[in-house]
Motif scaffolding. Structure first.
Motif, mmCIF file in Angstrom:
data_model
loop_
_atom_site.group_PDB
_atom_site.id
_atom_site.type_symbol
_atom_site.label_atom_id
_atom_site.label_comp_id
_atom_site.label_asym_id
_atom_site.label_seq_id
_atom_site.Cartn_x
_atom_site.Cartn_y
_atom_site.Cartn_z
ATOM 1 N N ARG A 72 -5.206 -12.043 -6.090
ATOM 2 C CA ARG A 72 -5.190 -10.824 -6.890
ATOM 3 C C ARG A 72 -6.187 -9.763 -6.418
ATOM 4 N NH1 ARG A 72 -4.643 -9.955 -12.488
ATOM 5 N NH2 ARG A 72 -4.711 -7.697 -12.849
ATOM 6 N N GLY A 73 -7.314 -10.191 -5.874
ATOM 7 C CA GLY A 73 -8.433 -9.293 -5.644
ATOM 8 C C GLY A 73 -8.136 -8.049 -4.840
ATOM 9 N N ALA A 74 -7.270 -8.154 -3.843
ATOM 10 C CA ALA A 74 -7.018 -7.000 -2.972
ATOM 11 C C ALA A 74 -5.577 -6.525 -3.022
ATOM 12 C CB ALA A 74 -7.393 -7.353 -1.536
ATOM 13 N N GLN A 75 -4.817 -6.948 -4.016
ATOM 14 C CA GLN A 75 -3.411 -6.562 -4.051
ATOM 15 C C GLN A 75 -3.227 -5.049 -4.144
ATOM 16 O OE1 GLN A 75 -1.398 -8.866 -7.084
ATOM 17 N NE2 GLN A 75 -1.024 -10.552 -5.673
ATOM 18 N N GLU A 76 -4.108 -4.380 -4.868
ATOM 19 C CA GLU A 76 -3.966 -2.929 -4.981
ATOM 20 C C GLU A 76 -4.281 -2.256 -3.641
ATOM 21 O OE1 GLU A 76 -2.761 0.538 -6.332
ATOM 22 O OE2 GLU A 76 -2.569 -1.354 -7.433
#
Length: 306
Positions: A72-76
């Motif tokens: 999740r941490g770098a999905q954006e």
């Protein structure tokens, strides 16, 4: 053992295998602290991470070597990079990127939906991978995981090491934490570049839950194979310490509430000036390794309750 393997010292502790360079000089552990930047939304965290990539591109000529953060941490960040790849406006920058993965569950087929590689492909998109200079994942579908890891490390070293280590923060028991997948009491030391460590049920549950929460496309067969994984391949402390920049993101405290306490502990725990005591702290709580890189940015959301 192949010829490449001979370039590394191999240490084993409680079935954890760690690789280090034989010519590494003594490490001096210097605690640089941690100063998080609280941003209002996951989109803002992704943009801040992207701006760090832009800053590196402006400051350096030639190739840029980065380790992608999975889950999740770098999905954006990955969504924004995918859009840039489709637009064509940053093709010159993308063409300079040598992209590496930083950890992996193994053995597991590279096509498994719980593989970080599949998640990267899903969010970054085909255009991104066509436009970057190279992509080097940790190989997980081989009978010789250790030799494959050595080949991965040789390529990373030949390119000059990481310009940016995009990294997360994983919760562990007793308010401890892991970085990449450097686990508590796995025996990781400052010279260790990478390791192969036994998997635990807590890691598997965390991995599976965060992939599902992030919207990964997975099947029952994928989950069955993932739950049968026996090892974790991971970059080690030396990769964190020697990265030219570490960019951390912690955005999922809502779905992983233990991070509220575990991140706070890393933030508030100074590393001892006594080397032997410092190594004990780092072994018990590997989340502290991030405090040893002098060029670290940590982007977090208000749900960490700082």
């Amino acid at each position: 053992m192949n010829n490449n393997q001979k370039q590394f010292l191999r240490e084993e502790e409680n079935n954890n295998i760690w690789l280090s360079k034989g010519n590494d000089q003594a490490f001096k552990l210097v605690d640089h602290g941690l100063a998080p930047t609280v941003l209002a939304s996951e989109a803002e965290v992704g943009k801040a991470m992207l701006n760090e990539l832009y800053a590196t591109a402006e400051a350096k000529e030639g190739d840029i070597n980065i380790a992608l953060l999975g889950g999740r941490g770098a999905q954006e960040l990955h969504r924004q990079l995918g859009k840039l790849a489709l637009s064509g406006e940053k093709d010159e920058l993308l063409s300079r990127l040598n992209v590496f993965t930083q950890d992996a569950l193994a053995p597991m087929s590279m096509g498994n939906g719980f593989s970080f590689v599949r998640d990267f492909e899903r969010i970054l998109g085909d255009a991104f991978f066509k436009k970057i200079k190279s992509f080097t994942p940790m190989q997980t579908d081989t009978d010789d995981l250790e030799s494959e890891l050595v080949q991965y490390l040789n390529k990373l070293e030949s390119l000059g090491g990481l310009d940016i280590f995009f990294i997360g923060h994983g919760p562990e028991e007793n308010q401890a934490s892991h970085l990449a997948y450097i686990k508590p009491f796995s025996g990781a030391k400052p010279p260790h570049v990478a390791g192969l460590i036994p998997i635990s049920s807590s890691i598997l549950e965390h991995h599976i839950s965060k992939f599902k929460a992030g919207g990964s496309l997975v099947s029952e067969d994928d989950e069955k194979e993932c739950r049968a994984a026996a090892y974790i391949l991971t970059l080690g402390p030396a990769a964190i310490i020697h990265a030219k920049k570490v960019v951390q993101s912690v955005v999922d405290a809502d779905s992983a509430p233990a991070k509220v306490q575990t991140y706070s502990k890393v933030l508030q725990t100074p590393i001892s000036a006594d080397p032997s005591e410092a190594l004990k702290q780092l072994n018990a709580n590997p989340g502290l390794w991030i405090r040893l890189n002098p060029n670290t940015k940590s982007f977090v959301l208000p749900n960490l309750e700082l």
